[in-house]
Motif scaffolding. Sequence first.
Motif, PDB file in Angstrom:
ATOM      1  N   THR A  10       0.841  -1.195   0.000  1.00 27.09           N
ATOM      2  CA  THR A  10       0.000   0.000   0.000  1.00 27.09           C
ATOM      3  C   THR A  10       0.880   1.251   0.000  1.00 27.09           C
ATOM      4  N   SER A  52       4.441  -6.041  -3.170  1.00 26.46           N
ATOM      5  CA  SER A  52       4.041  -6.259  -1.772  1.00 26.46           C
ATOM      6  C   SER A  52       4.739  -7.515  -1.255  1.00 26.46           C
ATOM      7  N   LYS A  60       2.046 -13.314  -0.198  1.00 26.13           N
ATOM      8  CA  LYS A  60       2.570 -12.978  -1.528  1.00 26.13           C
ATOM      9  C   LYS A  60       3.760 -13.886  -1.902  1.00 26.13           C
TER      10      LYS A  60
HETATM   11  C1  LIG Z   1      -1.564  -7.262  -1.319  1.00 23.16           C
HETATM   12  C2  LIG Z   1      -1.989  -6.279  -2.333  1.00 23.16           C
HETATM   13  C3  LIG Z   1      -1.830  -4.893  -2.149  1.00 23.16           C
HETATM   14  C4  LIG Z   1      -1.403  -4.285  -0.849  1.00 23.16           C
HETATM   15  O1  LIG Z   1      -0.245  -4.775  -0.318  1.00 23.16           O
HETATM   16  P1  LIG Z   1       0.010  -4.683   1.275  1.00 23.16           P
HETATM   17  O2  LIG Z   1       1.438  -5.100   1.389  1.00 23.16           O
HETATM   18  O3  LIG Z   1      -0.937  -5.645   1.933  1.00 23.16           O
HETATM   19  O4  LIG Z   1      -0.220  -3.275   1.694  1.00 23.16           O
HETATM   20  C5  LIG Z   1      -2.143  -4.050  -3.186  1.00 23.16           C
HETATM   21  N1  LIG Z   1      -2.627  -4.520  -4.363  1.00 23.16           N
HETATM   22  C6  LIG Z   1      -2.822  -5.838  -4.559  1.00 23.16           C
HETATM   23  C7  LIG Z   1      -3.321  -6.302  -5.894  1.00 23.16           C
HETATM   24  C8  LIG Z   1      -2.531  -6.756  -3.549  1.00 23.16           C
HETATM   25  O5  LIG Z   1      -2.761  -8.058  -3.760  1.00 23.16           O
END
Ligand SMILES: *Cc1c(COP(=O)(O)O)cnc(C)c1O
Length: 374
Positions: free
Chosen positions: A54, A174, A179
């Motif tokens: 984010t 991320s 992930k």
């Molecule tokens: C996980 C994710 C985010 C945000 O990542 P965070 O590390 O949780 O803040 C943004 N966009 C997509 C498509 C995601 O899957």
Amino acid sequence: MIPYGKQSINRSDYHAIKSVLFSEWLTMGPMVKTFESEISRICGSENFVVSSGTAALHCAYAAIGIRPGDEIITTPITFIATQATAMHFGAKIKFADIDEKTGNIDPETVEKLINEKTKAITVVDFAGHPADLDSFRELCNRYNLILIEDASHSIGSLYKGRPIGSIADLTTFSFFPTKNITSGEGGAVSSSNPKLLDEARRFGRQGIVRDSTKFKSLTDDRWNYEVHEIGLNYRLPDILCALGVSQIKRINEFKKSREHIFEFYQENLSGISAIALPIKEGYADPMWHLYPIRVNYGLRNKLYQFLWSNEIRVQVNYIPAYFHPIFKQSEYIRGLCPKSEKFYDTEISLPIHPNLSSKDLKKIVKVVRKFFKN
Ligand SMILES: *Cc1c(COP(=O)(O)O)cnc(C)c1O
């Protein structure tokens, strides 16, 4: 319970963190640079790390100087952070529909939404499968727009042989636990445009300028720094960078394992007429973050229940962003992006992560087949 996504942590990860804990630097130390250079080996571009995916998106939008009234064109099939971070700068979100084959935003539907207020196109590599980046690059060049790629799903993926992170004007990653690699929480912004990358980095580092040749009022005394535009503290501490470094060393192993699971599902779930399996476009070499299947209309909720009651956790990716009440329903009406809505109604993501055993996989396939009496 079989989780749908989970980190894979080993002893090296543990030792990496421990050694930083007893070192001089818990944050702003040498591990930050080490993690960034490891990321650049994978994504093929300069980058900087931040505290989440984010935060990475927020920095990317800051770098392109979004002002109230600017428009961003993006997909509804994503996590809300893709839009929320642009909305913080007062951007208006225009939703383009997806290509149902990949779940990725469709260049043709994007082009219809471009006008003089449009500032950027933000694509999301759904499930780890790259968006059709050449088409978006061509659109951006033609209309003088910025291409942002939310690659939260796709570190380790390739587009026409080129690494994700080296293609869009700004790419964001991320490192959330589910992930492709994790640092607990974390993220990164990459760009091969040094000016854009500097702007993005400065935003994530409190807006601080330390290069005295750029000072507007202060002298070059050692302690001086200036702030020309406000930013935020989005640093990633050394403790978490150490975990990231240890994880990224195993990214090829993780990719192979995810590929293996993908192939297992492709082989063992084929031939069920009520299921559409994910496909891979010729230009893509994905590191699969999700394994998204689509089922015949009306069956998704029942299958979801059935899998959960058999101790298999699954997810639905994603609720179309404009279903959230923050988007006024008078303007973002149902039916706005019909393919995205249909995708949402029929999608279910089966478990995929390196720690799934072949016993787990066989169970998942068996339960899915049982549901379809197949
Ligand atoms: C996980 C994710 C985010 C945000 O990542 P965070 O590390 O949780 O803040 C943004 N966009 C997509 C498509 C995601 O899957």
